[in-house]
Design a protein around this motif. Sequence first.
Motif, PDB file in Angstrom:
ATOM      1  N   ALA A 144     -14.997  20.662  11.238  1.00  0.00           N
ATOM      2  CA  ALA A 144     -15.320  20.128   9.914  1.00  0.00           C
ATOM      3  C   ALA A 144     -14.046  19.987   9.082  1.00  0.00           C
ATOM      4  CB  ALA A 144     -16.316  21.039   9.211  1.00  0.00           C
ATOM      5  N   VAL A 145     -13.190  21.020   9.146  1.00  0.00           N
ATOM      6  CA  VAL A 145     -11.944  20.975   8.371  1.00  0.00           C
ATOM      7  C   VAL A 145     -11.085  19.783   8.805  1.00  0.00           C
ATOM      8  CG1 VAL A 145      -9.766  22.140   7.980  1.00  0.00           C
ATOM      9  CG2 VAL A 145     -11.880  23.417   7.882  1.00  0.00           C
ATOM     10  N   VAL A 146     -10.928  19.639  10.106  1.00  0.00           N
ATOM     11  CA  VAL A 146     -10.083  18.548  10.604  1.00  0.00           C
ATOM     12  C   VAL A 146     -10.674  17.202  10.209  1.00  0.00           C
ATOM     13  CG1 VAL A 146      -9.315  17.388  12.702  1.00  0.00           C
ATOM     14  CG2 VAL A 146      -9.026  19.837  12.451  1.00  0.00           C
ATOM     15  N   PHE A 147     -11.996  17.102  10.283  1.00  0.00           N
ATOM     16  CA  PHE A 147     -12.635  15.845   9.908  1.00  0.00           C
ATOM     17  C   PHE A 147     -12.321  15.514   8.448  1.00  0.00           C
ATOM     18  CE2 PHE A 147     -16.100  13.234   8.367  1.00  0.00           C
ATOM     19  CZ  PHE A 147     -16.147  12.252   9.330  1.00  0.00           C
ATOM     20  N   ILE A 148     -12.470  16.510   7.581  1.00  0.00           N
ATOM     21  CA  ILE A 148     -12.236  16.255   6.155  1.00  0.00           C
ATOM     22  C   ILE A 148     -10.766  15.925   5.897  1.00  0.00           C
ATOM     23  CG2 ILE A 148     -12.253  17.332   3.877  1.00  0.00           C
ATOM     24  CD1 ILE A 148     -14.711  18.922   4.977  1.00  0.00           C
ATOM     25  N   LEU A 149      -9.869  16.687   6.544  1.00  0.00           N
ATOM     26  CA  LEU A 149      -8.442  16.402   6.367  1.00  0.00           C
ATOM     27  C   LEU A 149      -8.112  14.982   6.816  1.00  0.00           C
ATOM     28  CD1 LEU A 149      -6.489  19.605   7.443  1.00  0.00           C
ATOM     29  CD2 LEU A 149      -6.516  18.492   5.218  1.00  0.00           C
ATOM     30  N   ALA A 150      -8.635  14.609   7.986  1.00  0.00           N
ATOM     31  CA  ALA A 150      -8.367  13.269   8.504  1.00  0.00           C
ATOM     32  C   ALA A 150      -8.957  12.226   7.566  1.00  0.00           C
ATOM     33  CB  ALA A 150      -8.948  13.119   9.905  1.00  0.00           C
ATOM     34  N   PHE A 151     -10.134  12.509   7.038  1.00  0.00           N
ATOM     35  CA  PHE A 151     -10.800  11.575   6.131  1.00  0.00           C
ATOM     36  C   PHE A 151      -9.944  11.336   4.892  1.00  0.00           C
ATOM     37  CE2 PHE A 151     -13.668  10.461   2.706  1.00  0.00           C
ATOM     38  CZ  PHE A 151     -14.450   9.475   3.288  1.00  0.00           C
ATOM     39  N   ILE A 152      -9.469  12.449   4.292  1.00  0.00           N
ATOM     40  CA  ILE A 152      -8.668  12.308   3.075  1.00  0.00           C
ATOM     41  C   ILE A 152      -7.357  11.580   3.386  1.00  0.00           C
ATOM     42  CG2 ILE A 152      -7.392  13.600   1.323  1.00  0.00           C
ATOM     43  CD1 ILE A 152      -9.661  15.620   1.364  1.00  0.00           C
ATOM     44  N   THR A 153      -6.738  11.918   4.521  1.00  0.00           N
ATOM     45  CA  THR A 153      -5.500  11.224   4.899  1.00  0.00           C
ATOM     46  C   THR A 153      -5.750   9.720   5.015  1.00  0.00           C
ATOM     47  OG1 THR A 153      -5.078  13.164   6.240  1.00  0.00           O
ATOM     48  CG2 THR A 153      -3.534  11.360   6.459  1.00  0.00           C
ATOM     49  N   CYS A 154      -6.865   9.353   5.643  1.00  0.00           N
ATOM     50  CA  CYS A 154      -7.138   7.927   5.838  1.00  0.00           C
ATOM     51  C   CYS A 154      -7.425   7.226   4.523  1.00  0.00           C
ATOM     52  CB  CYS A 154      -8.331   7.738   6.773  1.00  0.00           C
ATOM     53  SG  CYS A 154      -7.966   8.200   8.443  1.00  0.00           S
ATOM     54  N   VAL A 155      -8.174   7.863   3.642  1.00  0.00           N
ATOM     55  CA  VAL A 155      -8.507   7.218   2.371  1.00  0.00           C
ATOM     56  C   VAL A 155      -7.245   6.982   1.559  1.00  0.00           C
ATOM     57  CG1 VAL A 155      -9.631   7.561   0.144  1.00  0.00           C
ATOM     58  CG2 VAL A 155     -10.860   8.052   2.230  1.00  0.00           C
ATOM     59  N   THR A 156      -6.291   7.923   1.616  1.00  0.00           N
ATOM     60  CA  THR A 156      -5.103   7.792   0.779  1.00  0.00           C
ATOM     61  C   THR A 156      -3.971   7.067   1.486  1.00  0.00           C
ATOM     62  OG1 THR A 156      -4.519  10.015   1.467  1.00  0.00           O
ATOM     63  CG2 THR A 156      -5.573   9.798  -0.650  1.00  0.00           C
ATOM     64  N   GLU A 157      -4.188   6.633   2.717  1.00  0.00           N
ATOM     65  CA  GLU A 157      -3.112   5.944   3.443  1.00  0.00           C
ATOM     66  C   GLU A 157      -2.770   4.631   2.745  1.00  0.00           C
ATOM     67  OE1 GLU A 157      -0.634   3.954   6.070  1.00  0.00           O
ATOM     68  OE2 GLU A 157      -2.508   3.125   5.351  1.00  0.00           O
ATOM     69  N   TYR A 158      -1.481   4.430   2.461  1.00  0.00           N
ATOM     70  CA  TYR A 158      -1.104   3.211   1.746  1.00  0.00           C
ATOM     71  C   TYR A 158      -0.232   2.241   2.557  1.00  0.00           C
ATOM     72  CZ  TYR A 158       1.182   0.187  -1.607  1.00  0.00           C
ATOM     73  OH  TYR A 158       1.686  -0.898  -2.245  1.00  0.00           O
ATOM     74  N   PRO A 159       0.903   2.694   3.129  1.00  0.00           N
ATOM     75  CA  PRO A 159       1.865   1.710   3.671  1.00  0.00           C
ATOM     76  C   PRO A 159       1.289   0.786   4.739  1.00  0.00           C
ATOM     77  CG  PRO A 159       2.792   3.934   3.696  1.00  0.00           C
ATOM     78  CD  PRO A 159       1.364   4.073   3.338  1.00  0.00           C
ATOM     79  N   ILE A 160       0.633   1.330   5.758  1.00  0.00           N
ATOM     80  CA  ILE A 160       0.159   0.488   6.854  1.00  0.00           C
ATOM     81  C   ILE A 160      -0.903  -0.485   6.358  1.00  0.00           C
ATOM     82  CG2 ILE A 160      -1.059   0.503   9.062  1.00  0.00           C
ATOM     83  CD1 ILE A 160       0.395   2.985   9.803  1.00  0.00           C
TER      84      ILE A 160
END
Lengths: 296, 519
Positions: free
Chosen positions: A216-232
């Motif tokens: 669950a933790v990894v899922f949430i971390l990955a989710f937040i990383t993806c939502v805030t991803e900007y450059p690509i």
Amino acid sequence: MAMVQPKSVKYRLWLTHLGLLGFIALIVFPLLMVISISFREGNFATGALFPENPTLEHWSLALGIPYTQDDGTVVQPPFPVLLWLWNSIKIALISSALILMLSTTSAYAFARMRFGGKAPILKGMLIFQMFPPVLSLVAIYALFDQLGQHVPWLGVNTHGAVIVASLGGMALHIWTIKGYFESIDASLEEAAVVDGATTWQAFFHILLPMSVPILAVVFILAFITCVTEYPIASVLLMDVDRLTLAVGAQQYLYPQNYLWGDFAAAAVLSGLPITLMFLYCQKWIVGGLTAGGVKG
Amino acid sequence: MNARAELPSPAMMSRSWTLHPTLKTGLRWLVWLTFNAFALYLVVALYAQRQLAFALLGLVVTGLASYVFINRRAYAHRYIYPAVAGMLVFVIFPLLYTVGIGFTNYSGSNLLSQEQVQQYHLNQTFLAGERYRFTLHASPEGDRVRIDKGEQGVFVSEPLTGEPDPQTPLAMRPASEVELGEALPLRDVIKRRNELDQRVLAGPGGDLLRMYGLREFAAAQPLYRLAEDGALISNKTGERLVPDLERGFYVDEQGEIVPPGFSVFVGMDNFAKVITDPSIRGPFLQIFVWTVAFAGLTVVFTLAVGLVLANLLQWELVRGKPFYRVMLILPYAVPAFISILVFRGLFNQNFGEINLLLDTLFGIRPDWFSDPTLARSMILIVNTWLGYPYMLLLCMGLLQAIPKDHYEASAMDGATPLDNLLRITLPQLIKPLMPLLIASFAFNFNNFVLITLLTRGGPDIIGATTPAGTTDLLVSYTYRIAFQDSGQNFALAAAIATMIFMLVGAMAWLNLKLSKVKV
């Protein structure tokens, strides 16, 4: 335990509380200000922390509903904020599901199996994770440009490309899950294998159900990383309808078209769910941040 | 023989619902074959388009996949294959590709390969003969062009169907062989002008006709023909164009370049330019110094704030810790792209709330976005706001590990809280923190999102030939050289990126050494 206390402790305690509260006031000021601005009239008006004539103009526009002003003019929403939010959530959900799936199986092999090249691969992943993708954007663009000529849903300006590109960043998640797997005793799985279960069955039916919290933790971390991803996303996505929130949000603040009030409402609307989710999960997230990867 | 074989094992029990072994093997081979067939098609297609790097990547990735999923000894590798492949395709390959671009002159003006540029020139045509009036007619098979060649007769083209392709001319036949309707009005011709421009008609004698204006077709000849030595010879003037493999252009007899250019290998030119060209070296060094200062100061500030707060929260007598904790990590919980934009608005020089506040309190309105020093201060303030909660969380975790009796002993000796912090806490924290601080330094060294969303690098450095700003970090500088409208100098950007890769690699290696990662 009887702790030796200096005399002036009461006075110091008050000072601490005062200092902390003052600091928090300073820190929270920008966030409160944005909430206040989102209820203000117009995009240039200035005013107090509590607006004198609160209006729902900006909120209505952020939700995509045209707003009728007092003088009868109808203002159309400047940008499809909800669509951007939906794009972000869709991309982040699919990405993090894939990341979770693939990093869990990898972490299992790293935690439980012996194979050639294990140590170099793990270390190599940690090293390469530090190279920022911003620097290889030209190559990433060229890669998806080529892919898109043969597989259209993976081309430039597709969500598929952004989702697939996020699969480059699994190293930290693998380390986090691997650390957790290693903390679980392997004897149960070994017993299952002795009874004739395959390695895959032991992993899937025994280890996985015990690891739900870290997943669950990894899922949430990955989710937040993806939502805030900007450059690509900023390089791969072009059409206004396909942008993610992180790429689209800045369009509110171009000097030629400065929509401060509208931005404030959109920012609160889209930032609040993520903020609340993070605060709700903070305990587990902090555990994941310190336990995985770089351990002292 | 084997006692365990008689026991009902989970695998045997589950056999009732799994596929028959041979069927399963067959299915696996089928999947493997389809996958490989598709992958090979992709590789060959890329190779045919002379995209060697991409073809090689496809070959490596599919080759590894086949090896791992066929070979029984690589069973464990099957589990890690997707993650490794993801890393290979989206991190390592782009990295190598970028380094490769750094040694070429790939840019907005030299975008194509030499073959493509040659083809481009060979496709050029010029008017070399009679002009004939034409009309557009509807016919049952599709619209046709009717051309009146005067004494030679009247000809009608094949139907204009499908995409126009200058490479395959449409044949023409004498008008008597085809039944035609009325001529379409001129507005239909205007409507289809772009399509007609691309059409090439071939007369019975093999002469090629192209549209010339709205009413006429004219004999067009290729402008260049290919000589045996690779030069292009003009059919119009007889002039020779020679490919210049150093500059990446075709050059005419006067030594003038003929665009478009193609990308060629230029060795260390881009790196030499960064070091020797004063209009690039100046901004580059300035940006480099600022990048290091920014990353270093960010680490110091965030650590200082985080450590002090962590110490305060660590104190048993302080009540309401959960409240403080949540409020203090709030900046970390808000998505960065939103809070950075919020600050961009709040710091706005004209209508920003911060300047309004400063104006009413002290009567000043600082130019946060046009004064370099103020812009840099603003960036540091915002980044400290964004970054201290991470340090706070790390310090809170690490402080738990310091034995309480150290403080007990120091209290006996009459130490102040400051003594405690500097003499007990800090020395014990610094060792486990070091790798995290290096990681934080490396992250901020490349903090592209902050700069792009807050200042876009501005205010600009005066006298720079590349887009460079006083608050640009090396990454955002690289991004602007490659992607900003005036830039498109991908090769120079890649050369600078290569330099950054080396720095980051050194930091990553140092980090790994210091953290003594156990595998």
